[in-house]
Design an enzyme around this catalytic site. Structure first.
Site, PDB file in Angstrom:
ATOM      1  N   HIS A 123      30.603  38.214 -11.193  1.00  0.00           N
ATOM      2  CA  HIS A 123      29.318  38.788 -11.585  1.00  0.00           C
ATOM      3  C   HIS A 123      28.235  37.727 -11.391  1.00  0.00           C
ATOM      4  O   HIS A 123      28.537  36.595 -10.953  1.00  0.00           O
ATOM      5  CB  HIS A 123      29.368  39.299 -13.035  1.00  0.00           C
ATOM      6  N   GLU A 124      27.020  38.066 -11.766  1.00  0.00           N
ATOM      7  CA  GLU A 124      25.887  37.153 -11.543  1.00  0.00           C
ATOM      8  C   GLU A 124      26.110  35.777 -12.175  1.00  0.00           C
ATOM      9  O   GLU A 124      25.606  34.779 -11.675  1.00  0.00           O
ATOM     10  CB  GLU A 124      24.584  37.754 -12.090  1.00  0.00           C
TER      11      GLU A 124
ATOM     12  N   HIS B 127      28.953  34.107 -12.337  1.00  0.00           N
ATOM     13  CA  HIS B 127      29.722  33.328 -11.357  1.00  0.00           C
ATOM     14  C   HIS B 127      28.839  32.946 -10.164  1.00  0.00           C
ATOM     15  O   HIS B 127      28.899  31.824  -9.667  1.00  0.00           O
ATOM     16  CB  HIS B 127      30.893  34.157 -10.815  1.00  0.00           C
TER      17      HIS B 127
ATOM     18  N   ASP C 261      31.324  30.600 -22.062  1.00  0.00           N
ATOM     19  CA  ASP C 261      32.619  30.179 -22.606  1.00  0.00           C
ATOM     20  C   ASP C 261      32.453  28.751 -23.128  1.00  0.00           C
ATOM     21  O   ASP C 261      33.012  27.799 -22.575  1.00  0.00           O
ATOM     22  CB  ASP C 261      33.691  30.254 -21.523  1.00  0.00           C
TER      23      ASP C 261
ATOM     24  N   SER D  22      29.874  39.212 -18.344  1.00  0.00           N
ATOM     25  CA  SER D  22      31.292  38.902 -18.528  1.00  0.00           C
ATOM     26  C   SER D  22      32.103  39.908 -17.743  1.00  0.00           C
ATOM     27  O   SER D  22      31.719  41.091 -17.659  1.00  0.00           O
ATOM     28  CB  SER D  22      31.646  39.009 -20.020  1.00  0.00           C
TER      29      SER D  22
END
Ligand code: PAF
Length: 281
Positions: free
Chosen positions: A34-35, A37, A150, A185
């Site tokens: 997703h954005e 990453h 995280d 997420s």
């Protein structure tokens, strides 16, 4: 873009790049990109000659009752995204290669692995630390990129790199959020439309904490009380923890002076979501 599944081929490829004088940036992921990453990938590309992304849904970091089999694996979509982002090499090892017959050696994580998420996810950070150490040994990156969403993982990996003398710089980048505040997420994919709307309460509770601290509230207990009240007003939502901790040691703080991390884990329906913010008073 090169796609490599074989562990030794990957090791060799990375070694050759380094011998050729290229700096290597590494973005380890479990896929379902997703954005968040993509922001790590883009930063790696700015800072390194070669960017390597790994996709490996690591069985060692899932408990027996967790979502390992259900975890999204949109392999083709992920590869297309990496290609579009100009990733140089995508590493997709198999579990058989990563944890072959007779696999026996794990990284023991200290106290920081047993607090916050570690309380309900026994062995989770041992699994994360082990796979990250293995990936670091395979890729030998100059820089590795992790998301602040995280937060506990990032703190533990920083410690791991320092304690075990990996010569890699750990870069931790800000959480990427959807317009209304929900932290990106891969597990957001599990949420129904109604749950998605309930999940907005996580970032709202964190915004409340920031506002209270900004207005001079120093008592962690009072901030947590008001966050709890806000979250519990939603029907489908259950709190696993809300804690205010020291961002370096993850030890709880009673009075906020200086930097603190406000951390929470909340179940929305059956989906467990985490989020956090850093505050500096
Ligand atoms: O954050 C993740 O996606 C995973 O925990 C990681 C760091 C790739 C290890 O499996």
């Amino acid at each position: 873009m090169k796609i490599i599944s074989d562990l030794r081929k990957m090791q060799k490829f990375c070694l050759l790049q380094k011998r050729a004088g290229c700096s290597l940036g590494f973005v380890p992921t479990m896929g379902a990109l997703h954005e968040g990453h993509l922001s790590l990938i883009r930063c790696s590309e700015k800072e390194n000659d070669i960017t390597c992304v790994s996709i490996f849904v690591n069985p060692a970091q899932f408990g027996p009752q967790e979502d390992f089999t259900r975890y999204p694996r949109p392999l083709r979509r992920d590869a297309a995204l990496c290609k579009k982002e100009n990733v140089d090499v995508l590493f997709r090892p198999s579990a058989r290669q990563m944890y072959g017959a007779g696999f026996h050696s794990f990284i023991e994580v200290g106290e920081m692995g047993g607090v916050l998420c570690g309380r309900s996810r026994k062995g989770h950070f041992r699994g994360v630390a082990t796979v990250v150490a293995k990936l670091f040994n395979i890729v030998q990156p100059d820089r590795a990129y992790f998301g602040r969403k995280d937060f506990q993982q990032a703190v533990i990996i920083k410690r791991l790199a320092e304690d075990l003398n990996f010569s890699v710089a750990i870069r931790v980048l800000p959480t990427v959020r959807e317009k209304q505040g929900l932290a990106m997420s891969s597990r957001n994919a599990y949420l129904s439309r109604a749950e998605r709307s309930d999940a907005l309460v996580l970032s709202r509770a964190l915004a409340l904490a920031r506002k209270m601290a900004g207005a001079g509230e120093r008592e962690a207990r009072e901030i947590i009380r008001q966050m709890t009240q806000l979250i519990m007003a939603r029907k489908r939502v259950g709190i696993e923890y809300i804690e205010i901790v020291d961002p370096e040691t993850l030890a709880p703080v009673a009075r906020i002076t200086g930097k603190a991390a406000v951390m929470l884990a909340v179940r929305v329906g059956k989906t467990r979501l985490i989020d956090n913010i850093l505050i500096n008073t």
